[in-house]
Enzyme design. Structure first.
Site, mmCIF file in Angstrom:
data_model
loop_
_atom_site.group_PDB
_atom_site.id
_atom_site.type_symbol
_atom_site.label_atom_id
_atom_site.label_comp_id
_atom_site.label_asym_id
_atom_site.label_seq_id
_atom_site.Cartn_x
_atom_site.Cartn_y
_atom_site.Cartn_z
ATOM 1 N NE ARG A 187 -6.237 9.278 8.430
ATOM 2 C CZ ARG A 187 -7.209 8.603 9.014
ATOM 3 N NH1 ARG A 187 -8.001 9.186 9.875
ATOM 4 N NH2 ARG A 187 -7.369 7.332 8.740
ATOM 5 C CG ASP A 240 -0.875 -4.184 6.231
ATOM 6 O OD1 ASP A 240 -0.486 -3.063 6.522
ATOM 7 O OD2 ASP A 240 -1.859 -4.370 5.466
ATOM 8 N NE ARG A 244 4.078 -3.654 2.459
ATOM 9 C CZ ARG A 244 3.318 -2.576 2.313
ATOM 10 N NH1 ARG A 244 2.553 -2.160 3.309
ATOM 11 N NH2 ARG A 244 3.305 -1.902 1.177
ATOM 12 C CG HIS A 290 -4.090 -0.898 5.161
ATOM 13 N ND1 HIS A 290 -2.922 -1.588 5.065
ATOM 14 C CD2 HIS A 290 -4.035 0.037 4.190
ATOM 15 C CE1 HIS A 290 -2.192 -1.101 4.075
ATOM 16 N NE2 HIS A 290 -2.850 -0.111 3.534
HETATM 17 P P1 NAD Z 1 -3.744 7.095 -8.708
HETATM 18 O O1 NAD Z 1 -3.886 8.563 -8.469
HETATM 19 O O2 NAD Z 1 -2.618 6.586 -9.534
HETATM 20 O O3 NAD Z 1 -5.102 6.531 -9.354
HETATM 21 C C1 NAD Z 1 -6.373 6.914 -8.913
HETATM 22 C C2 NAD Z 1 -7.301 6.799 -10.100
HETATM 23 O O4 NAD Z 1 -8.640 7.030 -9.641
HETATM 24 C C3 NAD Z 1 -7.014 7.829 -11.205
HETATM 25 O O5 NAD Z 1 -6.839 7.183 -12.451
HETATM 26 C C4 NAD Z 1 -8.248 8.726 -11.190
HETATM 27 O O6 NAD Z 1 -8.584 9.243 -12.463
HETATM 28 C C5 NAD Z 1 -9.310 7.734 -10.674
HETATM 29 N N1 NAD Z 1 -10.504 8.398 -10.139
HETATM 30 C C6 NAD Z 1 -10.566 9.494 -9.317
HETATM 31 N N2 NAD Z 1 -11.853 9.809 -9.099
HETATM 32 C C7 NAD Z 1 -12.608 8.900 -9.765
HETATM 33 C C8 NAD Z 1 -14.005 8.721 -9.921
HETATM 34 N N3 NAD Z 1 -14.899 9.533 -9.330
HETATM 35 N N4 NAD Z 1 -14.429 7.694 -10.685
HETATM 36 C C9 NAD Z 1 -13.548 6.857 -11.307
HETATM 37 N N5 NAD Z 1 -12.221 7.005 -11.189
HETATM 38 C C10 NAD Z 1 -11.749 8.012 -10.434
HETATM 39 O O7 NAD Z 1 -3.709 6.445 -7.247
HETATM 40 P P2 NAD Z 1 -3.158 4.976 -6.892
HETATM 41 O O8 NAD Z 1 -1.722 5.050 -6.546
HETATM 42 O O9 NAD Z 1 -3.636 4.021 -7.915
HETATM 43 O O10 NAD Z 1 -3.945 4.693 -5.516
HETATM 44 C C11 NAD Z 1 -5.337 4.461 -5.523
HETATM 45 C C12 NAD Z 1 -5.826 4.226 -4.091
HETATM 46 O O11 NAD Z 1 -5.279 2.994 -3.584
HETATM 47 C C13 NAD Z 1 -5.388 5.326 -3.113
HETATM 48 O O12 NAD Z 1 -6.460 5.618 -2.237
HETATM 49 C C14 NAD Z 1 -4.257 4.671 -2.346
HETATM 50 O O13 NAD Z 1 -4.073 5.229 -1.067
HETATM 51 C C15 NAD Z 1 -4.771 3.245 -2.271
HETATM 52 N N6 NAD Z 1 -3.785 2.215 -1.910
HETATM 53 C C16 NAD Z 1 -4.231 1.231 -1.101
HETATM 54 C C17 NAD Z 1 -3.362 0.234 -0.666
HETATM 55 C C18 NAD Z 1 -3.891 -0.836 0.260
HETATM 56 O O14 NAD Z 1 -3.130 -1.636 0.821
HETATM 57 N N7 NAD Z 1 -5.188 -0.912 0.438
HETATM 58 C C19 NAD Z 1 -2.032 0.222 -1.092
HETATM 59 C C20 NAD Z 1 -1.614 1.237 -1.960
HETATM 60 C C21 NAD Z 1 -2.494 2.249 -2.347
#
Ligand code: NAD
Length: 314
Positions: free
Chosen positions: A91, A151, A154, A178
């Site tokens: 992690r 959350d 939810r 979170h």
């Molecule tokens: P995803 O893989 O579908 O999208 C990630 C995007 O980031 C991709 O399009 C990738 O090309 C882009 N990326 C990677 N490196 C980059 C950089 N240096 N500059 C610009 N763009 C870049 O992932 P996702 O499902 O959209 O999830 C995105 C994030 O959101 C993850 O960290 C996930 O854990 C988080 N998330 C947070 C919550 C929350 O409650 N906060 C909920 C769901 C997901």
């Protein structure tokens, strides 16, 4: 006539970024929407796809795949970019890699002259929000994460179902990280003006047991969704939209976002989910709640976990 356009930049046009963009378009939340991704082709395709829905939208919006220089006059830059965990990667290793990704984003955003608000969704969101604050050098009040906003939604949904009332009349929050150490301060949970713990009444044991189950269901919801469909994105897209509306509309609304604690709940030097008043300047104030000793203890443990994770990164 409105002369100042409401401008949002999304960095990271994956599932979360685009669910958010789609929700912004459907709710006509801004006037200009810029999409940035390391995969420029993807951002261009997503902009085309959204533009083709404009004829059916409630209001016009300018949508395009842009550059970091487009952040100069943006109101909000929302970071949804992230890298996935590699097999065998710890992690902390993932965190270090994501910190590098954030450096490659935040440096050009700040160099553009951006003077708005950072909103972060990338996980682990409380840590990534703190990293954004450190790298940008922005006032912590202008850097917030989605925190426990989803959350909390939810929780209100599940409580609404159990109590058979509209979730909008349920006032209850999820606080803390979170993640696994988040908790519900039940002493602060109300149905309209009635404390939910008092509502349990004669059914006390059964009711309290159900409340505990609901808290657990909220804590593990993301795992269940990921098991079923690999990722979660609609709910977070709508949570980000709600926060964006509160900022652009200068609403002074109470939302549970990840904010820097400055003595709040006895905590310092940590970004964590807590109910905050949100307006056009970001976090106007962290809402002081009268938590019980047990709830203060849970908050303290959650913050300790977050501080420990952060310390290994830099
Ligand atoms: P995803 O893989 O579908 O999208 C990630 C995007 O980031 C991709 O399009 C990738 O090309 C882009 N990326 C990677 N490196 C980059 C950089 N240096 N500059 C610009 N763009 C870049 O992932 P996702 O499902 O959209 O999830 C995105 C994030 O959101 C993850 O960290 C996930 O854990 C988080 N998330 C947070 C919550 C929350 O409650 N906060 C909920 C769901 C997901």
């Amino acid at each position: 006539m409105r002369v100042d356009k409401r401008k949002v930049v999304i960095v990271g046009t994956g599932m979360v970024g685009m669910s958010y963009a789609y929700s912004l378009l459907n709710q006509s939340v801004c006037d200009e929407l810029v999409l940035i991704d390391v995969n420029k082709t993807r951002a261009i395709g997503e902009a085309m796809d959204l533009n083709h829905g404009l004829a059916f939208a409630n209001a016009s919006m300018t949508i395009y795949a842009g550059e970091y220089s487009d952040c100069a006059d943006a109101d909000i830059v929302v970071i949804c970019a992230g890298v996935a965990q590699k097999p065998g990667e710890t992690r902390l290793d993932l965190l270090k890699r994501n910190a590098q990704v954030f450096r490659s984003i935040i440096d050009p955003v700040t160099s553009s002259g951006f003077n708005g608000i950072f909103l972060v969704a990338t996980n682990p969101v409380d840590i990534m929000t703190r990293i954004t604050c450190v790298l940008s050098g922005f006032n912590p009040r202008r850097v917030l994460g989605s925190g426990t906003a989803l959350d909390t939604a939810r929780l209100r949904y599940l409580l609404g179902e159990y109590l058979k009332v509209d979730p909008r009349n349920v006032h209850a929050y999820v606080m803390g990280e979170h993640g696994d150490s988040e908790f519900v301060p039940w002493s602060q949970a109300l149905l309209a003006t009635k404390p939910i713990l008092e509502l349990c009444g004669e059914n006390d044991a059964v009711c309290r047991e159900r409340l505990d189950q609901i808290e657990e269901e909220v804590r593990t919801a993301a795992y269940k969704i990921i098991e079923a469909k690999n990722a979660t994105y609609y709910g977070i897209g709508m949570a980000l939209t709600r926060i964006t509306k509160a900022i652009l509309g200068d609403e002074h609304s109470v939302l549970t976002v990840s904010a820097m604690m400055r003595g709040d709940f006895g905590q310092r030097d940590v970004f964590v989910g807590a109910p905050c008043i949100i307006n056009q300047n970001g976090i106007q104030k962290v809402l002081p709640l009268s938590l019980t000793d047990g709830e203060m203890e849970k908050m303290s443990k959650s913050c300790d976990t977050l501080r420990e994770s952060f310390e290994g990164i830099f």
